[in-house]
Design a protein around this motif. Structure first.
Motif, short mmCIF file in Angstrom:
data_model
loop_
_atom_site.label_atom_id
_atom_site.label_comp_id
_atom_site.label_asym_id
_atom_site.label_seq_id
_atom_site.Cartn_x
_atom_site.Cartn_y
_atom_site.Cartn_z
N ILE A 193 11.77 18.68 -50.75
CA ILE A 193 12.95 19.02 -49.95
C ILE A 193 12.56 18.95 -48.48
CG2 ILE A 193 14.69 20.74 -49.40
CD1 ILE A 193 14.34 21.94 -52.16
N LEU A 194 13.18 18.05 -47.78
CA LEU A 194 12.97 17.92 -46.34
C LEU A 194 14.31 18.16 -45.65
CD1 LEU A 194 10.91 15.25 -44.47
CD2 LEU A 194 13.33 15.52 -43.90
N THR A 195 14.33 19.06 -44.68
CA THR A 195 15.55 19.36 -43.94
C THR A 195 15.54 18.57 -42.64
OG1 THR A 195 15.56 21.60 -44.87
CG2 THR A 195 16.98 21.20 -42.96
N MET A 196 16.48 17.67 -42.49
CA MET A 196 16.46 16.75 -41.36
C MET A 196 16.76 17.44 -40.03
SD MET A 196 17.87 13.15 -42.87
CE MET A 196 17.00 12.39 -44.26
N SER A 197 17.37 18.62 -40.08
CA SER A 197 17.58 19.35 -38.84
C SER A 197 16.26 19.77 -38.22
CB SER A 197 18.47 20.58 -39.07
OG SER A 197 17.91 21.45 -40.03
N ASP A 198 15.19 19.83 -39.01
CA ASP A 198 13.86 20.12 -38.48
C ASP A 198 13.30 18.97 -37.66
OD1 ASP A 198 13.89 22.59 -39.73
OD2 ASP A 198 12.76 21.91 -41.49
N ARG A 223 18.30 8.40 -36.50
CA ARG A 223 17.23 9.10 -35.79
C ARG A 223 16.04 9.35 -36.71
NH1 ARG A 223 16.16 12.98 -31.51
NH2 ARG A 223 14.49 14.36 -32.21
N PHE A 224 16.33 9.79 -37.92
CA PHE A 224 15.26 10.07 -38.87
C PHE A 224 14.59 8.77 -39.33
CE2 PHE A 224 13.66 10.71 -43.19
CZ PHE A 224 12.79 11.77 -42.98
N ALA A 225 15.40 7.77 -39.64
CA ALA A 225 14.84 6.48 -40.09
C ALA A 225 13.95 5.88 -39.01
CB ALA A 225 15.96 5.52 -40.44
N SER A 226 14.38 5.96 -37.76
CA SER A 226 13.58 5.44 -36.65
C SER A 226 12.24 6.16 -36.54
CB SER A 226 14.36 5.58 -35.33
OG SER A 226 13.58 5.16 -34.23
N MET A 227 12.27 7.46 -36.77
CA MET A 227 11.05 8.27 -36.72
C MET A 227 10.05 7.81 -37.80
SD MET A 227 11.08 12.40 -36.79
CE MET A 227 12.43 12.38 -35.62
N VAL A 228 10.57 7.55 -38.98
CA VAL A 228 9.70 7.08 -40.07
C VAL A 228 9.18 5.69 -39.78
CG1 VAL A 228 9.57 6.50 -42.51
CG2 VAL A 228 10.89 8.50 -41.77
N MET A 229 10.06 4.79 -39.35
CA MET A 229 9.67 3.40 -39.13
C MET A 229 8.70 3.26 -37.95
SD MET A 229 10.92 1.74 -41.61
CE MET A 229 10.57 0.08 -41.08
N ALA A 230 8.74 4.19 -37.03
CA ALA A 230 7.79 4.16 -35.93
C ALA A 230 6.36 4.36 -36.43
CB ALA A 230 8.13 5.22 -34.89
N SER A 233 2.93 16.59 -41.67
CA SER A 233 1.93 17.27 -40.84
C SER A 233 1.96 16.97 -39.35
CB SER A 233 0.52 16.95 -41.37
OG SER A 233 0.28 15.55 -41.30
N ASP A 234 2.68 15.92 -38.92
CA ASP A 234 2.69 15.56 -37.50
C ASP A 234 3.70 16.43 -36.75
OD1 ASP A 234 2.75 14.43 -34.98
OD2 ASP A 234 2.74 12.37 -35.69
N ALA A 235 3.20 17.42 -36.03
CA ALA A 235 4.07 18.38 -35.33
C ALA A 235 4.90 17.71 -34.24
CB ALA A 235 3.23 19.50 -34.73
N SER A 236 4.43 16.56 -33.72
CA SER A 236 5.16 15.89 -32.64
C SER A 236 6.50 15.32 -33.12
CB SER A 236 4.31 14.77 -32.04
OG SER A 236 4.14 13.71 -32.96
N LEU A 237 6.67 15.18 -34.43
CA LEU A 237 7.93 14.66 -34.98
C LEU A 237 9.00 15.75 -35.09
CD1 LEU A 237 6.60 12.41 -37.89
CD2 LEU A 237 7.08 11.77 -35.52
N ARG A 238 8.58 17.00 -35.05
CA ARG A 238 9.53 18.10 -35.22
C ARG A 238 10.32 18.34 -33.94
NH1 ARG A 238 8.72 21.02 -39.98
NH2 ARG A 238 7.46 19.70 -41.36
#
Length: 295
Positions: A140-145, A286-293, A168-173
């Motif tokens: 379970i991942l909450t995208m608002s995080d 926004r989330f997809a971009s974060m993953v693809m980066a 684990s990458d805090a910079s993504l939060r």
């Protein structure tokens, strides 16, 4: 949504496959450089899909595969709305097929998103046990995080290093902005009713000295515009409400899309319901971009 996020991350999508012709037309409006293919994926079409991907990816070229198996069979919300469409075994079976297809295709990296469910977690856990170098997942991942302005919860699976980066990458939060920071509420609107909400019995309204109201017939569907928004759904939009819960108007397509983090320039055609379905089912760019980066 994933294609738009990939574009924002500097990646190029060569192929988009879906069983919905109308949604592929909207995809083509915004991504004309991508090949759109109408196909119901699964065991019967696996060989055809494999050849289609190979025709679009040159030999030896690194590529990412993303899958979003339909969530309607697994979703608890769908179970309430349409019990006949609730088929967890069938939904998990399609997820299992996709994971097996990933194993056969061997993309450089891959991801999958689905609604959380205990049975799904069990299936992914077994796959990880057999193929730990290929698959990891977050139940379970909450995208608002991650800065998406709605409480959208999803199970995310994929290449272990990509999943571990999310974990684990805090910079993504990032804290999600509240609704009134993303959209301008219309005059008189101080409350948002979720798309899954039902009309309250207004005779049960109780007025308070501070100008707010409570109503015992409301069951978790009203929220202040100064809170993080409800999750966008594919059925119909959220609704702006007055302090006593009366309707101001429905959210527009553009407002729903903003909660999903689509850019204001995105095109939706002229068929409102198709657009709302596509927006509600999408992965927030926004989330997809974060993953693809991280690819």
């Amino acid at each position: 949504g994933w294609t738009e996020g990939a574009r924002q991350a500097g990646c190029h999508t060569v192929l988009a496959v879906d069983s919905n012709v109308q949604l592929l037309r909207l995809h083509n409006l915004n991504h004309p450089e991508t090949t759109q293919c109408v196909m119901t994926v699964g065991t019967d079409t696996e060989d055809e899909l494999l050849e289609l991907i190979r025709a679009h990816v040159p030999p030896g070229r690194a590529f990412h595969l993303h899958g979003s198996p339909p969530c309607q069979r697994i979703s608890c919300t769908s179970a309430v709305r349409d019990a006949g469409n609730h088929d967890v075994d069938g939904g998990v079976s399609l997820v299992n097929w996709f994971v097996a297809f990933v194993h056969r295709l061997q993309p450089t990296t891959w991801t999958m998103e689905e609604v959380p469910h205990a049975q799904l977690t069990g299936a992914l856990g077994m796959a990880r046990q057999f193929h730990p170098a290929m698959i990891d997942y977050v139940p379970i991942l909450t995208m608002s995080d991650y800065g998406v302005p709605q409480h959208r919860k999803r199970c995310i699976a994929g290449t272990p290093r990509l999943v571990e980066r999310l974990r684990s990458d805090a910079s993504l939060r990032a804290d999600a902005p509240v609704l009134s920071e993303v959209l301008d509420p219309p005059e008189g609107a101080t409350v948002c009713m979720a798309s899954t909400g039902k009309e309250p019995d207004y005779t049960q309204n109780v007025a308070h000295a501070d100008g707010t109201y409570t109503n015992n017939t409301i069951r978790r569907c009203m929220r202040s515009v100064h809170e993080v928004a409800w999750t966008c759904m594919a059925g119909h939009p959220h609704c702006w409400r007055t302090p006593d819960f009366r309707k101001v108007r429905w959210f527009t397509v553009r407002e729903q899309a903003a909660l999903q983090t689509f850019p204001p320039t995105y095109q939706y055609g002229t068929h409102t319901q198709t657009a709302l379905t596509g927006i509600g089912n999408a992965v927030p760019p926004r989330f997809a971009s974060m993953v693809m980066a991280g690819v």
